[in-house]
Write a protein that holds these residues in place. Structure first.
Motif, PDB file in Angstrom:
ATOM      1  N   GLY A 175      36.098  44.205  30.531  1.00  0.00           N
ATOM      2  CA  GLY A 175      36.486  43.998  29.143  1.00  0.00           C
ATOM      3  C   GLY A 175      36.001  42.657  28.620  1.00  0.00           C
ATOM      4  N   ALA A 176      36.389  42.353  27.361  1.00  0.00           N
ATOM      5  CA  ALA A 176      35.930  41.124  26.718  1.00  0.00           C
ATOM      6  C   ALA A 176      36.391  39.884  27.474  1.00  0.00           C
ATOM      7  CB  ALA A 176      36.422  41.087  25.276  1.00  0.00           C
ATOM      8  N   ALA A 177      37.671  39.844  27.882  1.00  0.00           N
ATOM      9  CA  ALA A 177      38.192  38.667  28.582  1.00  0.00           C
ATOM     10  C   ALA A 177      37.473  38.461  29.911  1.00  0.00           C
ATOM     11  CB  ALA A 177      39.697  38.804  28.803  1.00  0.00           C
ATOM     12  N   ASP A 178      37.183  39.555  30.606  1.00  0.00           N
ATOM     13  CA  ASP A 178      36.484  39.465  31.877  1.00  0.00           C
ATOM     14  C   ASP A 178      35.063  38.940  31.668  1.00  0.00           C
ATOM     15  OD1 ASP A 178      36.505  40.071  34.783  1.00  0.00           O
ATOM     16  OD2 ASP A 178      34.926  41.488  34.253  1.00  0.00           O
ATOM     17  N   ALA A 179      34.395  39.441  30.618  1.00  0.00           N
ATOM     18  CA  ALA A 179      33.036  38.984  30.321  1.00  0.00           C
ATOM     19  C   ALA A 179      33.027  37.496  29.981  1.00  0.00           C
ATOM     20  CB  ALA A 179      32.451  39.798  29.171  1.00  0.00           C
ATOM     21  N   LEU A 180      33.968  37.070  29.145  1.00  0.00           N
ATOM     22  CA  LEU A 180      34.056  35.656  28.775  1.00  0.00           C
ATOM     23  C   LEU A 180      34.330  34.793  30.006  1.00  0.00           C
ATOM     24  CD1 LEU A 180      36.184  35.901  25.493  1.00  0.00           C
ATOM     25  CD2 LEU A 180      33.744  35.370  25.658  1.00  0.00           C
ATOM     26  N   SER A 181      35.242  35.262  30.863  1.00  0.00           N
ATOM     27  CA  SER A 181      35.592  34.502  32.072  1.00  0.00           C
ATOM     28  C   SER A 181      34.368  34.285  32.958  1.00  0.00           C
ATOM     29  CB  SER A 181      36.677  35.236  32.863  1.00  0.00           C
ATOM     30  OG  SER A 181      37.882  35.306  32.143  1.00  0.00           O
ATOM     31  N   ARG A 182      33.568  35.319  33.123  1.00  0.00           N
ATOM     32  CA  ARG A 182      32.412  35.222  34.025  1.00  0.00           C
ATOM     33  C   ARG A 182      31.316  34.329  33.430  1.00  0.00           C
ATOM     34  NH1 ARG A 182      33.476  38.339  38.194  1.00  0.00           N
ATOM     35  NH2 ARG A 182      35.116  39.908  37.902  1.00  0.00           N
ATOM     36  N   ILE A 183      31.171  34.377  32.113  1.00  0.00           N
ATOM     37  CA  ILE A 183      30.157  33.526  31.471  1.00  0.00           C
ATOM     38  C   ILE A 183      30.550  32.056  31.582  1.00  0.00           C
ATOM     39  CG2 ILE A 183      29.058  32.933  29.275  1.00  0.00           C
ATOM     40  CD1 ILE A 183      29.448  35.950  28.510  1.00  0.00           C
ATOM     41  N   ILE A 184      31.821  31.752  31.252  1.00  0.00           N
ATOM     42  CA  ILE A 184      32.252  30.352  31.294  1.00  0.00           C
ATOM     43  C   ILE A 184      32.338  29.863  32.737  1.00  0.00           C
ATOM     44  CG2 ILE A 184      34.775  30.659  31.339  1.00  0.00           C
ATOM     45  CD1 ILE A 184      32.819  28.150  29.147  1.00  0.00           C
ATOM     46  N   ALA A 185      32.698  30.751  33.676  1.00  0.00           N
ATOM     47  CA  ALA A 185      32.734  30.375  35.094  1.00  0.00           C
ATOM     48  C   ALA A 185      31.344  29.994  35.588  1.00  0.00           C
ATOM     49  CB  ALA A 185      33.295  31.527  35.931  1.00  0.00           C
ATOM     50  N   ASP A 186      30.346  30.731  35.143  1.00  0.00           N
ATOM     51  CA  ASP A 186      28.962  30.442  35.531  1.00  0.00           C
ATOM     52  C   ASP A 186      28.562  29.051  35.052  1.00  0.00           C
ATOM     53  OD1 ASP A 186      26.344  30.973  36.515  1.00  0.00           O
ATOM     54  OD2 ASP A 186      25.712  31.531  34.506  1.00  0.00           O
ATOM     55  N   GLY A 187      28.879  28.759  33.788  1.00  0.00           N
ATOM     56  CA  GLY A 187      28.532  27.448  33.240  1.00  0.00           C
ATOM     57  C   GLY A 187      29.288  26.316  33.904  1.00  0.00           C
ATOM     58  N   LEU A 188      30.594  26.489  34.116  1.00  0.00           N
ATOM     59  CA  LEU A 188      31.400  25.437  34.733  1.00  0.00           C
ATOM     60  C   LEU A 188      31.013  25.207  36.191  1.00  0.00           C
ATOM     61  CD1 LEU A 188      35.006  26.100  33.341  1.00  0.00           C
ATOM     62  CD2 LEU A 188      33.538  24.117  32.891  1.00  0.00           C
ATOM     63  N   SER A 189      30.656  26.269  36.887  1.00  0.00           N
ATOM     64  CA  SER A 189      30.249  26.139  38.282  1.00  0.00           C
ATOM     65  C   SER A 189      29.036  25.226  38.407  1.00  0.00           C
ATOM     66  CB  SER A 189      29.948  27.519  38.863  1.00  0.00           C
ATOM     67  OG  SER A 189      29.501  27.405  40.195  1.00  0.00           O
TER      68      SER A 189
END
Length: 325
Positions: free
Chosen positions: A43-57
């Motif tokens: 879903g949208a929240a999961d997609a947002l989480s993975r995108i921001i996690a990639d950047g923060l990592s």
């Protein structure tokens, strides 16, 4: 003398704990971070989480592991975040539903504003009021006219009771003086299927999921719920353009951490998040994921947003006389 020794011992222990905390903050992060959200995978929240996690990592130099804990409109995940160790190694992504929970639940195991340290908002996005393409209403004005002629006869679908989608419809009822009955579904996909299958004549949905159906001609977008049109659906007018002044519903997503997470760690997380949001590639990915607008914030601004939204949605719930869960 004995009392002085006890005081000295207490001071020694306290200074030791403080030194340990400061050292941990200085070394942060030294291991993987868990990012929890409360919605279904994909879903949208999961997609947002993975995108921001990639950047923060990449920014923090440690893996960010996304963990979905779906259920109860995000409350299961929020409770888990609130009860996690306040050491910066558990953070969470929440959406507009985080503030709505305070208005729709009789009680929560946590306080949406006070049980957390806020990191930053990430993105804001509007919703879309839509009908099937063969429905008589060609505009939101037409829909309101039909609804006034048949109080209680029309229904609208949403992703579930207490969702921003649901309360956007209830706010429209109050603002336009109509009575369109809410029908909850389990997610955008089910509500879109229900609309196309004729179960409901109207839905309130997410732009990024409705856009392909609108562009194909299967669904007609009557209005977006933000004060300005969305770039994803530039031809769909706003609710305010239909004459309902002051109507403004935008959901959002943001990052937070358990209450008591050290200020130095919170400052690191806020600075890293804001830097990630300025990255053109990440910005485009986030905006494409929800059809919205990237907007970071200070921790104080995010807390103020949640507090304001709690007041707003509590008023909507009370006016609509919705039963609390």
């Amino acid at each position: 003398m004995r009392g002085m020794k006890r005081l000295a011992a207490a001071i020694f222990l306290l200074s030791g704990c403080l030194a340990t905390t400061l050292a941990a903050a200085d070394n942060y992060p030294s291991r993987p971070i868990r990012l929890v959200h409360g919605f279904a995978a994909g879903g949208a929240a999961d997609a947002l989480s993975r995108i921001i996690a990639d950047g923060l990592s990449k920014k923090l130099g440690q893996p960010i592991i996304v963990e979905a804990k779906p259920g109860a409109g995000g409350n299961i995940a929020a409770d888990a975040i609130a009860k996690a160790a306040p050491d910066g190694y558990t953070i969470g992504l929440v959406t507009g539903a985080h503030a709505i929970s305070a208005a729709t639940y009789k009680s929560l195991a946590y306080q949406p504003a006070e049980s957390f340290e806020m990191i930053s908002t990430l993105v804001y996005y509007a919703l879309v009021i839509a009908v099937r393409n063969d429905y008589p209403a060609k505009s939101l004005g037409d829909l309101i006219t039909i609804a006034k002629e048949k109080p209680g006869a029309l229904s609208f679908g949403s992703v579930g009771f207490g969702s921003t989608h649901h309360l956007a419809g209830e706010l429209l009822n109050a603002a336009a003086g109509v009575e369109i009955v809410h029908v909850p579904y389990r997610g955008d996909s089910q509500s879109i299927t229900a609309l196309l299958g004729g179960e409901v004549p109207i839905i309130v949905g997410t732009p990024v999921l409705l856009a392909p159906q609108i562009q194909s001609g299967a669904i007609r977008g009557l209005a977006v719920t933000s004060p300005t049109r969305t770039a994803l659906l530039p031809d769909v007018p706003t609710v305010q353009e239909a004459g309902i002044k002051g109507y403004d519903v935008r959901t959002w997503a943001g990052l937070l951490a358990p209450k008591g997470t050290p200020p130095a760690i919170m400052a690191t997380l806020n600075a890293a998040t804001l830097e990630v949001l300025r990255d053109p590639e990440i910005k485009q990915r986030l905006e494409t994921a929800v059809g919205g607008e990237v907007r970071g914030s200070s921790p104080a601004e995010m807390k103020a947003l949640i507090e304001t939204e709690i007041v707003k949605w509590t008023g909507v719930v009370e006016r609509a006389k919705l039963p609390k869960i």
